[in-house]
Design an enzyme around this catalytic site. Structure first.
Site, PDB file in Angstrom:
ATOM      1  N   ARG A  16       0.906  -1.140   0.166  1.00  0.00           N
ATOM      2  CA  ARG A  16       0.078  -0.102   0.117  1.00  0.00           C
ATOM      3  C   ARG A  16       0.826   1.550   0.011  1.00  0.00           C
ATOM      4  NH1 ARG A  16      -5.526  -0.866   3.237  1.00  0.00           N
ATOM      5  NH2 ARG A  16      -6.216   0.307   1.534  1.00  0.00           N
ATOM      6  N   LYS A  66      14.702  -7.184   3.662  1.00  0.00           N
ATOM      7  CA  LYS A  66      15.233  -6.042   4.640  1.00  0.00           C
ATOM      8  C   LYS A  66      16.838  -6.290   4.917  1.00  0.00           C
ATOM      9  CE  LYS A  66      10.896  -4.499   6.183  1.00  0.00           C
ATOM     10  NZ  LYS A  66      10.021  -4.053   7.277  1.00  0.00           N
ATOM     11  N   ASP A 101      10.790   1.578  10.866  1.00  0.00           N
ATOM     12  CA  ASP A 101       9.582   0.681  11.445  1.00  0.00           C
ATOM     13  C   ASP A 101       9.848   1.068  13.105  1.00  0.00           C
ATOM     14  OD1 ASP A 101       9.013  -0.657   9.312  1.00  0.00           O
ATOM     15  OD2 ASP A 101      10.602  -2.015   9.581  1.00  0.00           O
TER      16      ASP A 101
END
Ligand code: ATR
Length: 274
Positions: A16, A66, A101
């Protein structure tokens, strides 16, 4: 001139991030475009370099890259703690890496949900990459206690050892020590960072683990998870990870563009859309 950004992952079609960043750009009047970039599993570095060579300015990195992104970049402190990178900034010949994050989680819990972490008893479930990414920022807020609980106790213990420099906290395995692991302990903030929320399972949690007025936070976003349903039945306040998703994106946007977008309307938009 329009600056180019993208989210890189595999798979990436579900992301998204393009919608979120398009909204940030509209709101702040920044001239950017933001697309999805599917990297072959064996060609992440080549994909990043090609994007950079074609003039790309920055990338958000999602699963499963990541860790590889961390190895590819010059990491900022946030990335060194996490050993993982979700934000790459491409300037000239350098690839700089950040991990937003942890800040995203903190901003959602503290700023959006008005729940201070300092002095609280915090339980985090899971000991994988999602937990590692938020440990440093969580500990810097000085909770009274941070317990890392994980199905595989070993993994939690190793993670804790790496972060011990930040202060005092403990690791317990829930399944390894079924009820004894957490029995009798109560927490004011319980975070599910295990991937159990992604399917129908939930990590084993004893009834009564939530202190009065506790917050139960699931990093997963979308429909309510078994963890959230359990927490609601136990009387805890619940939140999914939509706010964290938008806040980590806002932090990336700030790194790239030097302006912090207003996250509240974007969080509301995503929640409306479900
Ligand atoms: P991520 O990088 O998303 O955190 P990961 O490194 O694979 O993914 O870690 C997933 C975490 O979810 C682990 O802590 C895992 O527990 P184990 O270390 O015991 O494997 C946890 N997890 C996954 N499914 C689970 C389940 N059904 N119940 C409890 N914990 C679960």
């Amino acid at each position: 001139m329009t600056d180019h950004y993208a989210v890189v992952g595999n798979p990436v079609a579900h992301s998204r991030s393009p919608q979120i960043h398009a909204e940030f750009a509209r709101q702040t009047g920044q001239d950017i475009d933001y697309t999805r970039l599917l990297a072959p599993l064996d060609a992440f570095p080549a994909t990043v370099r090609k994007f950079r060579d074609e003039g790309g300015k920055g990338l958000n990195v999602t699963l499963p890259f990541k860790l590889e992104a961390f190895r590819l970049c010059e990491p900022a402190d946030s990335a060194v703690d996490a050993e993982a990178v979700n934000t790459l900034t491409l300037v000239d010949n350098t690839i700089r890496g950040d991990n937003t994050d942890g800040v995203g989680l903190l901003r959602d819990i503290q700023h959006n949900l008005h729940c201070a972490i300092a002095g609280k008893r915090v339980l985090i479930m899971g000991a994988g990459g999602a937990t590692r990414g938020v440990m440093g920022p969580l500990l810097r807020e000085r909770p009274a206690l941070l317990v890392v609980a994980n199905r595989t106790l070993d993994k939690a213990t190793r993670l804790v050892a790496q972060f011990e420099k930040f202060g005092k906290f403990t690791a317990r395995g829930i399944s390894a020590l079924p009820d004894a692991g957490l029995a009798g302990a109560t927490f004011e903030i319980v975070i599910n960072a295990s991937s159990a929320g992604l399917n129908v399972e939930m990590p084993a949690l004893p009834a009564g683990v939530f202190a009065a007025g506790a917050l139960a936070y699931d990093m997963v976003y979308g429909k309510p998870t078994p963890f959230m349903k359990f927490a609601a039945a136990e009387g805890a306040g619940i939140s999914d990870g939509t706010g964290m998703l938008v806040e980590q994106a806002a932090e990336s946007f700030l790194i790239w563009r030097g302006v912090r977008p207003d996250t509240a309307p974007v969080i509301a938009m995503l929640k409306r859309e479900g």
